[in-house]
Design an enzyme around this catalytic site. Sequence first.
Site, PDB file in Angstrom:
ATOM      1  N   PHE A 240       1.278   6.648   3.888  1.00 37.27           N
ATOM      2  CA  PHE A 240       0.071   6.687   3.047  1.00 37.27           C
ATOM      3  C   PHE A 240       0.133   7.761   1.969  1.00 37.27           C
ATOM      4  CE2 PHE A 240      -1.404   4.747   7.050  1.00 37.27           C
ATOM      5  CZ  PHE A 240      -1.863   3.549   6.546  1.00 37.27           C
ATOM      6  N   GLY A 467       4.787  -0.014   6.903  1.00 35.93           N
ATOM      7  CA  GLY A 467       3.821  -0.605   7.819  1.00 35.93           C
ATOM      8  C   GLY A 467       2.970  -1.656   7.148  1.00 35.93           C
ATOM      9  N   THR A 468       3.261  -1.890   5.882  1.00 36.66           N
ATOM     10  CA  THR A 468       2.433  -2.762   5.064  1.00 36.66           C
ATOM     11  C   THR A 468       2.787  -4.240   5.204  1.00 36.66           C
ATOM     12  OG1 THR A 468       4.052  -2.217   3.400  1.00 36.66           O
ATOM     13  CG2 THR A 468       1.950  -1.085   3.258  1.00 36.66           C
ATOM     14  N   ARG A 644      -2.392 -12.650  -7.326  1.00 39.11           N
ATOM     15  CA  ARG A 644      -1.826 -13.614  -6.391  1.00 39.11           C
ATOM     16  C   ARG A 644      -1.551 -12.914  -5.058  1.00 39.11           C
ATOM     17  NH1 ARG A 644       3.643 -16.924  -7.775  1.00 39.11           N
ATOM     18  NH2 ARG A 644       3.389 -18.637  -6.312  1.00 39.11           N
ATOM     19  N   ASN A 647       0.810 -12.851   0.948  1.00 35.04           N
ATOM     20  CA  ASN A 647       0.600 -13.151   2.367  1.00 35.04           C
ATOM     21  C   ASN A 647      -0.819 -12.743   2.754  1.00 35.04           C
ATOM     22  OD1 ASN A 647       0.430 -12.965   5.213  1.00 35.04           O
ATOM     23  ND2 ASN A 647       2.653 -12.711   5.376  1.00 35.04           N
ATOM     24  N   THR A 650      -1.156 -10.308   5.867  1.00 40.50           N
ATOM     25  CA  THR A 650      -0.850  -8.876   5.726  1.00 40.50           C
ATOM     26  C   THR A 650      -1.793  -8.236   4.703  1.00 40.50           C
ATOM     27  OG1 THR A 650       0.916  -9.425   4.173  1.00 40.50           O
ATOM     28  CG2 THR A 650       1.557  -9.043   6.451  1.00 40.50           C
ATOM     29  N   LYS A 717      -0.906  -8.291  -8.019  1.00 36.61           N
ATOM     30  CA  LYS A 717      -1.475  -6.951  -8.157  1.00 36.61           C
ATOM     31  C   LYS A 717      -1.326  -6.265  -6.800  1.00 36.61           C
ATOM     32  CE  LYS A 717      -5.158  -8.064 -11.488  1.00 36.61           C
ATOM     33  NZ  LYS A 717      -6.630  -8.185 -11.635  1.00 36.61           N
ATOM     34  N   GLY A 718      -1.151  -4.984  -6.776  1.00 34.90           N
ATOM     35  CA  GLY A 718      -1.058  -4.301  -5.487  1.00 34.90           C
ATOM     36  C   GLY A 718      -2.419  -4.220  -4.835  1.00 34.90           C
ATOM     37  N   GLU A 721      -3.891   0.070  -1.625  1.00 39.93           N
ATOM     38  CA  GLU A 721      -4.797   1.203  -1.774  1.00 39.93           C
ATOM     39  C   GLU A 721      -6.172   0.776  -2.300  1.00 39.93           C
ATOM     40  OE1 GLU A 721      -2.305   4.891  -3.105  1.00 39.93           O
ATOM     41  OE2 GLU A 721      -1.216   3.094  -3.658  1.00 39.93           O
TER      42      GLU A 721
HETATM   43 MO1  MOS Z   1       0.213   5.925  -2.040  1.00 36.63          MO
HETATM   44  S1  MOS Z   1      -0.971   7.586  -1.744  1.00 36.63           S
HETATM   45  O1  MOS Z   1       0.392   5.952  -3.753  1.00 36.63           O
HETATM   46  O2  MOS Z   1       1.627   6.398  -1.184  1.00 36.63           O
END
Ligand code: MOS
Length: 754
Positions: A240, A467-468, A644, A647, A650, A717-718, A721
């Site tokens: 993280f 872990g993502t 998009r 998964n 996840t 897009k991520g 976070e």
């Molecule tokens: Mo995340 S805090 O950008 O690893």
Amino acid sequence: MPDTMIGQSPIRIDGRAKVTGAARYPSDVVVPNPAWAFLVTSAIALGRITAIEEAEARAVPGVLEILTHRNMRGTVRDAGFFAAGGYAAETIRPLEDDRIWHDGQIVAMVLADSFEAAREAAFRLRVDYAAVTPAAGFGSASATTEPAAKARQGHEDPQVGDADAAFAAAPVKIEADYATPTQHHNPIELFTTTALWEGGKLVIHEPSQYVTGIRHGVATQLGLDPQQVRVESHYVGGAFGSKGSLTQRTALVAIAARRLGRPVKLVPTRDQGFTIATYRAETRQHVKLAADRDGKLQALVHEGTEVTSRPDPYKVAGTQTTARMYDCPNVRTKVTLLHADRNTPGFMRSPPEVPYMFALESAVDELAVALKLDPIELRRRNDSKKEPIKGLPWSSRGLMRCYEAGAEAFGWSRRNPEPRSMREGDWLIGWGCASTIYPTHIGAATARVTLTPDGQARVQTAAHDIGTGAYTVIAQAAAEMLGLPLEKVQVALGDSDLPPAPVAGGSNTTASVCNVVAEACGQIRARLARAAVEDGPLKGRDPASLKLVSGELRAADGTAEALPEAMSRAANGAIEAYAEYLPQGMPKESMRKLYSGKQALGGGIAEGPLAMAAFGAEFVEVRVHARTAEVRVPRVLGAFAAGRIVNPRTARSQLMGGLIWGIGSALHEETEIDHGRARYVNDNILEYLIPVNADAPKVEVMLLEETDTGVNPLGIKGLGELGNVGTNAAIANAVFHATGRRARELPIRIESLL
Ligand code: MOS
């Protein structure tokens, strides 16, 4: 098998290895005949070491060596601060001299034949200090402030128009101070390092979000060719942000291994993790918001001050986001760094947005109350097509769609806006909402994909699965592009000897790596297609029109050649492709930076030509006990638009974890600091409070469809976070709705509401 793998929800391909214990985390790596390292850390926060008495420690049976500044000075070179083009999370170099910069600084490393002997000797090492009164942070007389614009090259405080004049002239306004605390990482996998020398090559096993960065950083520190350093981190037991850049322990372990001529393993204690790694800096923020009587924003002023160490200008600077969140013609922001005698802070999940969006989204709620306007309606009236600072158009902005879908599912229309109006027995009920945003980052990336004649694909890239679910989504991208079932794809990650990929930070991995893997698979497809049109069923077709689908190379009319035949037509054996992906708009040197392990993420909302971000709307219900002021959170709902979704399973898990973390941010998490000693007090997972199962409510995650190919070819897009931004504000807003009490300081505790 489905024609498309992207968008399916397979279970994690590494899930079985993880739950059966077969997954080898870096801390689990067994090396032959290791020596064990144990750290001795400073008992003072500021001053000098005056004496080190080693005799008693060296007398412990099994002790091999004790590294201190007396035998280490000049050994480790400066790797530079990561944000200034270097590698290190902090530039304080332990064991370099007798100087103490912060409590818990490494002052010695004891090496022994066993962990127990190293620990025993560490406890027997006597270190004497000349202590000076330290500055712990806010309120400390000797802390010094510095504008971020001066401390950090390239930092500009976003502003537009004349916010102060517009604020003065506006009919409706609010002005308030907000505070967010120090928060510390408590990953289950500690900040371990194992180092061994194989001939002239240094091999490091360390849980890391950036193996390429560690490789180059340690090479710089030790004066080695980066080719002589290999860093492996195939799994990470919690990161993280805490494992995103080089900390100072790694080089010390490597040097110890070289001096002893045997592998060295360091397992720091949990409390040492609070001071040898990074943490989320505490902030104090001041917000002014003004609107006309219809709720159209006229002015936003957002000022923040953030704690950092003496030497390093780490900045949180969430004003980059808050300045752009809503349409507002007059914006002024300012970030100030407060230097104190503390270790250097660093990344923690959504580093800028968690503290700064707390203030903004609380302030927006306060303004809605002042306007007697529904808080969702207020946001609608200030929704935007362009970010207001530079006028960059949003590549897509799903914010209001998220509010609509979320409000409907949550039942927002049944909310009585009057504070203290909803009640069940002794429990006051509050409903609150807040926006989330996370800028879409992307980085230059490389990957190698190998397709063997038996129809197996192997993907190799030095990305990370922290872990993502990265192993799984990367396999899905390759399976999709090669027309293979998922089980025919192997993915190798977390090894700096693989083609370089960016830091697993800024939620960029899925976008960056899936795009480069797609590129490599595209090269393989093109080679197969070129051969296939020479002869056989696809003879004479346009090679560009042929697709790899369900184990065959297929034309639009269904004519196809099976993959084994297409393979044998194109190659004697395997086909391998090495791809480099430089995201659109990123400067060319980003690719060279990637190869040298530097931090080089692009995209986001401030650089242009497009402003790119994922959005969401979060809704919470709180129950506040009318007599004890205990706060419970029975339900949380988040609706998200994040491009998009590779998964959904996840993705949902990421967002759910984020929402629960957001509960911790609102109600539990805080590192308590002994201000006289500038020392962390609750440096353990017993007293550092996080939500446990009993605190984690019904969590609902809604993923809205969103097509945005402006962000990158795959439209990803991520979202790693995205979930935990705004949750703290949504809870504070719900607490206000329940009680009529506005909590502007996190975490919200019973005593804040009495
Ligand atoms: Mo995340 S805090 O950008 O690893």
